[in-house]
Design an enzyme around this catalytic site. Structure first.
Site, PDB file in Angstrom:
ATOM      1  N   PRO A   2       0.887  -1.172  -0.034  1.00  0.00           N
ATOM      2  CG  PRO A   2      -0.150  -1.048   2.035  1.00  0.00           C
ATOM      3  CD  PRO A   2       0.717  -1.966   1.137  1.00  0.00           C
ATOM      4  CD  GLU A   3       3.149   3.518  -4.126  1.00  0.00           C
ATOM      5  OE1 GLU A   3       2.953   4.608  -4.276  1.00  0.00           O
ATOM      6  OE2 GLU A   3       3.648   2.507  -5.099  1.00  0.00           O
TER       7      GLU A   3
END
Ligand code: ZN
Length: 283
Positions: A2-3
């Site tokens: 996840p960013e």
């Protein structure tokens, strides 16, 4: 992995279930994730009210009325699920307990937050709210890309004399917090800059132009994540993963989307990670 936009989407999904609510039960099912959990974590969480749910870079920070802040990092494979339907927008049934449900929080509004992480690269810690920014994971971070401390003077100074590719410079969390591989590729495409170009050799106006482009790329993704939250009723309550159309990421061999370009998206490896770009219009 996840960013920033995915983590922000998780935060937005958790906020209505957690903000203002009291943790009535905290189940901590193992001693550690990437690092050991803090001492007596379950005890310190139980009975605490969540005053606010914030995000710094890829960390979610839950400020508690006990003077402590719960820090959550999703790592590579961490997932947050909300069940219990306190506000009529989540799945009603609590899911069956899964093998990798490491931390489960029951809230006084009926919501249940489940943190599942098969690979255990995630992390949780409890820090004093007043000195949270000095935590070892937070003190090394550069400015938030959507905050006021991120501006063209900052980026120009950070790039000056830098001999590393711009791809690596933008991934450097000390220069800008929260950007990861996907959104750096997308940013460089929109900016028309090759990921191989040395950061210190990019002309000043092109460096300045990166600031609004980075903001737009992230805001577009956060907006896509926000729309995904509306689909919760039929979804399983798992937060943070949404369909998002990328211009270059994952599009090796496909035609460039820039009008009139006619190029093909290529993939190269830089510092062990894939860079997707168009060699024709990114210079
Ligand atoms: Zn192109």
């Amino acid at each position: 992995m996840p960013e920033l936009p995915e983590v922000e989407t998780v935060r937005q999904g958790l906020a209505p279930a957690m903000e203002g609510a009291v943790i009535t039960r905290a189940a901590v099912n193992r001693p550690d994730l990437r690092w050991p959990f803090p001492d007596r974590m379950a005890e310190r969480l139980t009975g605490a009210r969540v005053n606010a749910l914030r995000r710094r870079s890829k960390y979610i920070l839950a400020d508690l009325d006990t003077g402590e802040t719960l820090l959550v990092h999703l790592g590579m494979s961490g997932r947050m699920t909300v069940s219990g339907d306190p506000l009529g927008r989540f799945v009603h049934e609590h899911p069956q307990a899964q093998k990798h449900d490491h931390v489960v929080l029951d809230m006084d509004n009926g919501a249940r937050i489940t943190f599942n992480d098969p690979r255990r690269f995630g992390a949780m810690d409890l820090l004093e709210t007043s000195t949270a920014e000095q935590h070892k994971l937070l003190s090394v971070l550069g400015p938030e890309p959507l905050g006021n401390d991120f501006h063209e003077d900052h980026l120009t100074a950070a790039f000056k004399g830098r001999n590393t590719p711009v791809k690596s410079a933008l991934l450097d969390q000390g220069i800008i917090a929260g950007l990861g591989n996907i959104y750096v590729c997308e940013t460089l495409f929109r900016a028309g800059i090759s990921p191989k170009r040395k950061a210190g050799q990019i002309a000043a106006p092109r460096v300045a132009a990166l600031v609004p482009i980075i903001r737009t790329v992230l805001k577009d993704a956060i907006r896509a994540g926000g729309s995904s939250l509306k689909d919760f009723r039929q979804a399983n309550g798992e937060l943070g993963y949404f369909q998002h159309a990328f211009d270059v990421y994952g599009r090796e061999g496909e035609p460039c989307r820039r009008e009139g370009c006619g190029g093909t998206i290529a993939r190269i490896t830089q510092s062990g990670r894939s860079s997707f770009y168009c060699g024709k219009c990114q210079r």
